[in-house]
Design a protein around this motif. Structure first.
Motif, PDB file in Angstrom:
ATOM      1  N   PHE A  44       0.851  -1.439   0.135  1.00 57.00           N
ATOM      2  CA  PHE A  44       0.196   0.336  -0.153  1.00 57.00           C
ATOM      3  C   PHE A  44       0.831   1.103   0.457  1.00 57.00           C
ATOM      4  O   PHE A  44       2.508   1.464   0.531  1.00 57.00           O
ATOM      5  CB  PHE A  44      -0.899   0.221   1.021  1.00 57.00           C
ATOM      6  N   LEU A  45       0.529   1.867  -0.506  1.00 60.04           N
ATOM      7  CA  LEU A  45       1.409   3.604  -1.178  1.00 60.04           C
ATOM      8  C   LEU A  45       0.194   4.886  -1.283  1.00 60.04           C
ATOM      9  O   LEU A  45      -0.223   4.229  -2.143  1.00 60.04           O
ATOM     10  CB  LEU A  45       1.909   3.253  -1.949  1.00 60.04           C
ATOM     11  N   LYS A  76       1.094  -1.150 -12.161  1.00 60.96           N
ATOM     12  CA  LYS A  76      -0.786  -1.808 -11.598  1.00 60.96           C
ATOM     13  C   LYS A  76      -1.513  -1.230 -10.288  1.00 60.96           C
ATOM     14  O   LYS A  76      -2.372  -2.468 -10.389  1.00 60.96           O
ATOM     15  CB  LYS A  76      -0.534  -2.885 -12.437  1.00 60.96           C
ATOM     16  N   PRO A  77      -0.954  -0.105  -9.853  1.00 63.19           N
ATOM     17  CA  PRO A  77      -2.227  -0.106  -9.267  1.00 63.19           C
ATOM     18  C   PRO A  77      -3.084   0.019  -9.319  1.00 63.19           C
ATOM     19  O   PRO A  77      -3.464   0.408  -9.935  1.00 63.19           O
ATOM     20  CB  PRO A  77      -1.594   1.286  -8.421  1.00 63.19           C
ATOM     21  N   VAL A  78      -3.569  -0.168  -7.821  1.00 64.20           N
ATOM     22  CA  VAL A  78      -5.415  -0.039  -7.991  1.00 64.20           C
ATOM     23  C   VAL A  78      -5.445   1.130  -6.601  1.00 64.20           C
ATOM     24  O   VAL A  78      -4.926   0.712  -5.483  1.00 64.20           O
ATOM     25  CB  VAL A  78      -6.151  -1.171  -7.312  1.00 64.20           C
ATOM     26  N   GLU A 135      -2.737   0.060  -4.079  1.00 67.28           N
ATOM     27  CA  GLU A 135      -2.702  -1.491  -3.674  1.00 67.28           C
ATOM     28  C   GLU A 135      -1.851  -1.817  -5.114  1.00 67.28           C
ATOM     29  O   GLU A 135      -2.225  -1.581  -6.049  1.00 67.28           O
ATOM     30  CB  GLU A 135      -4.001  -2.053  -3.134  1.00 67.28           C
ATOM     31  N   ILE A 136      -0.291  -2.527  -4.660  1.00 62.24           N
ATOM     32  CA  ILE A 136      -0.414  -3.061  -5.773  1.00 62.24           C
ATOM     33  C   ILE A 136       0.288  -4.428  -5.174  1.00 62.24           C
ATOM     34  O   ILE A 136       0.409  -4.572  -4.549  1.00 62.24           O
ATOM     35  CB  ILE A 136       1.743  -2.429  -6.094  1.00 62.24           C
ATOM     36  N   ARG A 137       0.377  -5.398  -5.994  1.00 64.98           N
ATOM     37  CA  ARG A 137       0.324  -6.521  -5.539  1.00 64.98           C
ATOM     38  C   ARG A 137       1.521  -7.088  -6.129  1.00 64.98           C
ATOM     39  O   ARG A 137       1.692  -6.671  -7.422  1.00 64.98           O
ATOM     40  CB  ARG A 137      -0.930  -7.598  -5.660  1.00 64.98           C
TER      41      ARG A 137
END
Length: 174
Positions: free
Chosen positions: A138-139, A154-156, A172-174
């Motif tokens: 989480f950024l 590809k952040p959400v 959120e980045i996975r």
């Protein structure tokens, strides 16, 4: 150096983190609070009962402040002194573009580079090596932060709020 004291971005992130952690089926996770500053996120995770909480900050005064809150912390320029992998990594990144009017001693906590995204991009590039499979990052960034390079990860958007003519955004980045 000044320790970044909790402000709107810190409180937004701490509240988001609290709600996120409370929804987890178990708290047996490893968590890294990058750029811990005052330690508000690490303290939130400890208060909720996260099994393993670690923090890192480039500012030696922030390291001292976090240790006073019983947070395990290392002095580190992003991941330079961080070992291991984590299930969750957060970073309330310095996200503002360089501004010569800002006092030099506060820039380390607020300025993300010439354009404002350089530290976030470097963080995301390095974080992948420290993230467990199925882990999350989480950024927190600002609507003032250029997103071109960050979008390559590809952040959400999972949370955002408007303050003082800008939006604070948690990605959120996975």
């Amino acid at each position: 150096m000044q320790v970044y004291q909790p402000a709107e971005d810190s409180y937004l992130f701490a509240e988001f983190l609290r709600k996120y952690l409370l929804r987890l089926p178990e708290l047996d996770i490893s968590y890294l609070d990058m750029g811990t500053g005052s330690g508000i996120l690490g303290e939130t995770a400890l208060d909720i009962g996260v099994a393993s909480v670690m923090a890192a900050d480039i500012n030696p005064d922030a390291v001292i402040a976090a240790r006073k809150k019983d947070i395990e912390v290392v002095k580190s320029d992003l991941f330079s002194n961080v070992e291991g992998k984590f299930d969750l990594i957060t970073f309330n990144a310095p996200y503002l573009p360089e501004d010569d009017r800002e006092p030099t001693d506060s820039r380390v906590a607020t300025t993300g580079g010439k354009n404002g995204d350089e530290i976030s991009v470097r963080f995301l590039t390095e974080a992948k090596k420290h993230l467990n499979e199925n882990g999350k990052i989480f950024l927190l960034v600002s609507s003032l932060t250029p997103m071109d390079k960050i979008n390559e990860f590809k952040p959400v958007v999972v949370s955002k709020t408007g303050i003082f003519g800008e939006e604070l955004i948690i990605l959120e980045i996975r």
